[in-house]
Write an enzyme that holds these catalytic residues in place. Structure first.
Site, PDB file in Angstrom:
ATOM      1  N   LYS A 159      13.888 -93.134 -53.337  1.00  0.00           N
ATOM      2  CA  LYS A 159      12.419 -92.477 -53.808  1.00  0.00           C
ATOM      3  C   LYS A 159      12.511 -91.286 -54.600  1.00  0.00           C
ATOM      4  O   LYS A 159      13.135 -90.966 -53.917  1.00  0.00           O
ATOM      5  CB  LYS A 159      11.155 -93.284 -53.076  1.00  0.00           C
ATOM      6  CG  LYS A 159       9.974 -93.541 -53.900  1.00  0.00           C
ATOM      7  CD  LYS A 159      10.292 -95.423 -54.499  1.00  0.00           C
ATOM      8  CE  LYS A 159       8.620 -95.588 -55.791  1.00  0.00           C
ATOM      9  NZ  LYS A 159       9.363 -96.821 -55.954  1.00  0.00           N
ATOM     10  N   ASP A 194       7.806 -96.060 -61.719  1.00  0.00           N
ATOM     11  CA  ASP A 194       7.173 -95.984 -60.706  1.00  0.00           C
ATOM     12  C   ASP A 194       6.450 -95.436 -61.591  1.00  0.00           C
ATOM     13  O   ASP A 194       5.591 -95.766 -62.551  1.00  0.00           O
ATOM     14  CB  ASP A 194       7.393 -95.739 -59.144  1.00  0.00           C
ATOM     15  CG  ASP A 194       6.240 -96.036 -58.233  1.00  0.00           C
ATOM     16  OD1 ASP A 194       6.847 -97.011 -57.768  1.00  0.00           O
ATOM     17  OD2 ASP A 194       5.436 -95.374 -57.357  1.00  0.00           O
TER      18      ASP A 194
HETATM   19  P1  NDP Z   1       1.076 -97.760 -63.268  1.00  0.00           P
HETATM   20  O1  NDP Z   1       1.404 -95.855 -63.538  1.00  0.00           O
HETATM   21  O2  NDP Z   1       1.466 -98.796 -64.637  1.00  0.00           O
HETATM   22  O3  NDP Z   1      -0.114 -98.018 -62.772  1.00  0.00           O
HETATM   23  C1  NDP Z   1      -0.949 -97.824 -62.062  1.00  0.00           C
HETATM   24  C2  NDP Z   1      -2.195 -98.271 -62.294  1.00  0.00           C
HETATM   25  O4  NDP Z   1      -2.329 -97.783 -60.789  1.00  0.00           O
HETATM   26  C3  NDP Z   1      -3.023 -97.291 -63.193  1.00  0.00           C
HETATM   27  O5  NDP Z   1      -3.995 -98.421 -63.334  1.00  0.00           O
HETATM   28  C4  NDP Z   1      -4.032 -96.190 -62.168  1.00  0.00           C
HETATM   29  O6  NDP Z   1      -5.090 -96.290 -62.682  1.00  0.00           O
HETATM   30  C5  NDP Z   1      -4.198 -97.073 -60.525  1.00  0.00           C
HETATM   31  N1  NDP Z   1      -3.538 -96.318 -60.273  1.00  0.00           N
HETATM   32  C6  NDP Z   1      -2.333 -95.373 -59.037  1.00  0.00           C
HETATM   33  N2  NDP Z   1      -3.183 -94.614 -58.631  1.00  0.00           N
HETATM   34  C7  NDP Z   1      -4.425 -94.872 -57.954  1.00  0.00           C
HETATM   35  C8  NDP Z   1      -4.939 -94.138 -56.847  1.00  0.00           C
HETATM   36  N3  NDP Z   1      -4.986 -92.627 -56.447  1.00  0.00           N
HETATM   37  N4  NDP Z   1      -6.639 -94.724 -57.444  1.00  0.00           N
HETATM   38  C9  NDP Z   1      -7.325 -95.105 -57.974  1.00  0.00           C
HETATM   39  N5  NDP Z   1      -5.737 -96.218 -58.548  1.00  0.00           N
HETATM   40  C10 NDP Z   1      -4.856 -95.445 -59.087  1.00  0.00           C
HETATM   41  O7  NDP Z   1       2.219 -97.456 -62.602  1.00  0.00           O
HETATM   42  P2  NDP Z   1       3.113 -99.262 -61.482  1.00  0.00           P
HETATM   43  O8  NDP Z   1       1.742-100.890 -62.271  1.00  0.00           O
HETATM   44  O9  NDP Z   1       4.418 -99.421 -61.950  1.00  0.00           O
HETATM   45  O10 NDP Z   1       2.611 -99.749 -59.801  1.00  0.00           O
HETATM   46  C11 NDP Z   1       1.268 -99.488 -59.246  1.00  0.00           C
HETATM   47  C12 NDP Z   1       1.874-100.228 -58.172  1.00  0.00           C
HETATM   48  O11 NDP Z   1       3.273-101.180 -57.733  1.00  0.00           O
HETATM   49  C13 NDP Z   1       2.456 -98.804 -57.203  1.00  0.00           C
HETATM   50  O12 NDP Z   1       1.855 -99.074 -55.716  1.00  0.00           O
HETATM   51  C14 NDP Z   1       3.676 -98.704 -57.116  1.00  0.00           C
HETATM   52  O13 NDP Z   1       4.567 -98.121 -56.166  1.00  0.00           O
HETATM   53  C15 NDP Z   1       4.303-100.531 -56.629  1.00  0.00           C
HETATM   54  N6  NDP Z   1       5.771-100.965 -57.726  1.00  0.00           N
HETATM   55  C16 NDP Z   1       5.669-100.956 -58.455  1.00  0.00           C
HETATM   56  C17 NDP Z   1       6.803-101.287 -59.538  1.00  0.00           C
HETATM   57  C18 NDP Z   1       7.360-101.284 -60.921  1.00  0.00           C
HETATM   58  O14 NDP Z   1       8.378-101.840 -60.960  1.00  0.00           O
HETATM   59  N7  NDP Z   1       6.687-100.588 -61.170  1.00  0.00           N
HETATM   60  C19 NDP Z   1       7.846-102.082 -58.496  1.00  0.00           C
HETATM   61  C20 NDP Z   1       6.657-102.514 -56.987  1.00  0.00           C
HETATM   62  C21 NDP Z   1       6.259-101.719 -56.982  1.00  0.00           C
HETATM   63  P3  NDP Z   1      -5.236 -94.375 -63.692  1.00  0.00           P
HETATM   64  O15 NDP Z   1      -4.799 -95.179 -64.942  1.00  0.00           O
HETATM   65  O16 NDP Z   1      -6.284 -94.610 -62.973  1.00  0.00           O
HETATM   66  O17 NDP Z   1      -4.277 -93.798 -62.522  1.00  0.00           O
HETATM   67  O1  2IT Z   2       9.152 -99.606 -55.993  1.00  0.00           O
HETATM   68  C1  2IT Z   2       9.721-100.689 -56.486  1.00  0.00           C
HETATM   69  O2  2IT Z   2       9.919-100.930 -55.939  1.00  0.00           O
HETATM   70  C2  2IT Z   2       9.953-100.074 -57.731  1.00  0.00           C
HETATM   71  N1  2IT Z   2       9.420 -98.865 -58.630  1.00  0.00           N
HETATM   72  C3  2IT Z   2      11.342-100.240 -58.518  1.00  0.00           C
HETATM   73  C4  2IT Z   2      12.483 -99.976 -58.641  1.00  0.00           C
HETATM   74  C5  2IT Z   2      13.420 -99.877 -59.400  1.00  0.00           C
HETATM   75  O3  2IT Z   2      14.248 -99.433 -58.671  1.00  0.00           O
HETATM   76  O4  2IT Z   2      13.031-100.836 -60.131  1.00  0.00           O
END
Ligand code: NDP
Ligand code: 2IT
Length: 449
Positions: free
Chosen positions: A129, A169
């Protein structure tokens, strides 16, 4: 909190002592170790080979300066990270997070989780990461580009198709991957598509990668429901967050007959009893980079915006925390239980606090951890790498079917492993043990690495 097996106590104590102040990392390690008692009892080689101690120490950690110039001509400074945790199963693989809360402890917790998640996919990828404390909110495209170019000017020397393959992420989506890939290509003078995943469809990206984490989350929950002879039909679902994971989880729940009645961002949550309008949500979030308050305003009478309090106050049958770590605490869990919630599945990484997990499991709420539930994102990244390596491009339908199969097989592996180790139906035990044993066996086979 559950207790640790006697062989694992010193491992955990060493992690705390060697990584002071990194509380999220300690939390992630403890959560895995708590499941592993029956494994080390059955396989002393894991203890004798010091596999646990080695697993908790990243193979390589990189911290670097990221200077860049803002639109006003001022020099800004951020810190960049890449923690290459484990490459026993394949090249390091995992996302980059840009958020002001990022520090080494967050990157290590995410990298550690990624090892087991990637192992569960059954695909040949190790765990890593990275990220930065850079906050993209309120920054222009040009500022984000200059930041990404500076970040990659250091990172490029550490990554590659066969070494380490970053992706998105929190705070890193298609726009950022574009700027990062552009700079990588420029510095190396090579069009190495397989070095980054989450690329645009016109320049080496794969269909379904954008949707994959949210869709995969819903495919996993569909299996949980099916195991009890149930389905999404008519279910009330709450999804926290409104980013990449949340948006596509909402879309797929609705395609499968459920109704998502609330979602959120860090400014508050929206309750929309008629069901979130996902096309409007995409417009507000992806095109305008707007807030949930903007969504509520545009949606009109059916939507209610709540700026204070917790989204988990909204009664639902299925909860999908999909925003960030430790966003669902003990109080929230009690409330979900009191309101009759039957399933909590983590779309985000470690969104549920240990206390909340304890409450849910004791109340017999079906709980499934992020490393299994949200593995569809990285799994589809591995499919993107396959397509890049073979210079091929698969159809949406074919790729989505592969993702659905992968999620069903992760679900099955979790349940079979939980059964084998005497905890039937326990997704936490199943995911941790199944993810761990494959990596541990590879580490033993590869010698003292
Ligand atoms: P994005 O940046 O697209 O969206 C994040 C969302 O979560 C936004 O709505 C944001 O609101 C909210 N958020 C983030 N930090 C905070 C905080 N500290 N307090 C309140 N709300 C918060 O990220 P993703 O959707 O990609 O990621 C979301 C989760 O999923 C994370 O835990 C990530 O690690 C996990 N994940 C992502 C993957 C991917 O492929 N993208 C794969 C697997 C897991 P705001 O805009 O107001 O900050
Ligand atoms: O938390 C996760 O699994 C991700 N943010 C996606 C990682 C990836 O390499 O696609």
């Amino acid at each position: 909190m559950s207790t640790l097996d006697e062989h694992l106590i010193p491992v955990f104590e060493e992690v705390v002592a060697r990584n002071p102040g990194e509380t999220e990392f300690h939390q992630a390690v403890r959560e895995v170790l708590e499941s592993l008692g029956p494994v080390v009892a059955k396989h002393p080689a894991y203890v004798n080979g010091e596999v646990l101690r080695r697993l908790c120490e990243p193979e390589r950690q990189i911290i670097f300066r990221v200077p860049w110039v803002d639109d006003g001509g001022r020099i800004q400074l951020n810190r960049g990270f890449r923690v290459e945790f484990n490459s026993a199963l394949g090249p390091f693989k995992g996302g980059l997070r840009f958020h002001p809360s990022v520090y080494l402890g967050i990157v290590k917790f995410l990298g550690f989780e990624q090892i087991f998640k990637n192992s569960l996919t059954g695909l040949p990828i190790g765990g890593a990461k990275g990220g930065s404390d850079f906050d993209p909110k309120g920054r222009s495209d040009a500022e984000v580009m200059r930041f990404c170019q500076s970040f990659m000017t250091e990172l490029y020397r550490h990554i590659g198709e066969y070494t380490d393959v970053p992706a998105g992420d929190i705070g890193v989506g298609g726009r950022e991957i574009g700027y990062l890939f552009g700079q990588y290509k420029r510095i190396t003078n090579r069009y190495e598509s397989g070095t980054l995943t989450g690329k645009g469809l016109g320049w080496g990206g794969a269909r379904v990668r954008t949707e994959a984490t949210g869709y995969g989350t819903v495919f996993f929950v569909k299996e949980m429901l099916a195991a009890r002879g149930d389905s999404f039909d008519g279910k009330r679902v709450v999804v926290s967050g409104s980013g990449n994971v949340a948006i596509y989880a909402i879309e797929k729940v609705q395609q499968r007959g459920g109704r998502v009645i609330a979602c959120s961002d860090s400014g508050g949550y929206v309750v929309d009893e008629t069901g979130i309008d996902v096309e409007l949500l995409k417009l507000v979030k992806n095109e305008h980079r707007g807030r949930m308050s903007d969504y509520a305003e545009r949606r009109g009478a059916t939507a209610r915006f709540v700026s204070a309090g917790s989204i988990w106050e909204v009664p639902c049958e299925i909860a999908l925390p999909s925003a960030t770590q430790n966003e669902l605490n003990g109080t929230d869990a009690r409330r979900l239980i009191a309101n009759g919630c039957g399933i909590v599945a983590e779309g985000a990484n470690m969104p549920t606090t240990p206390e909340a997990v304890d409450f849910l499991r004791h109340a017999e709420v079906l709980f499934a951890p992020g490393k299994a539930v949200n593995a569809g994102g990285v799994a589809t990244s591995a499919l993107e790498m396959q397509q890049n390596a073979s210079r091929d491009s698969w159809s949406f339908g074919y790729t989505e079917a592969r993702l659905e199969e992968i999620m069903a097989s992760i679900h099955q592996r979790c349940l079979e492993t939980a059964d084998e180790y005497g905890s039937p139906g326990d997704y936490v035990v199943g995911a941790n043990i199944a993810g761990f044993t494959q990596v541990a066996d590879a580490m033993l086979a590869l010698g003292v690495i």
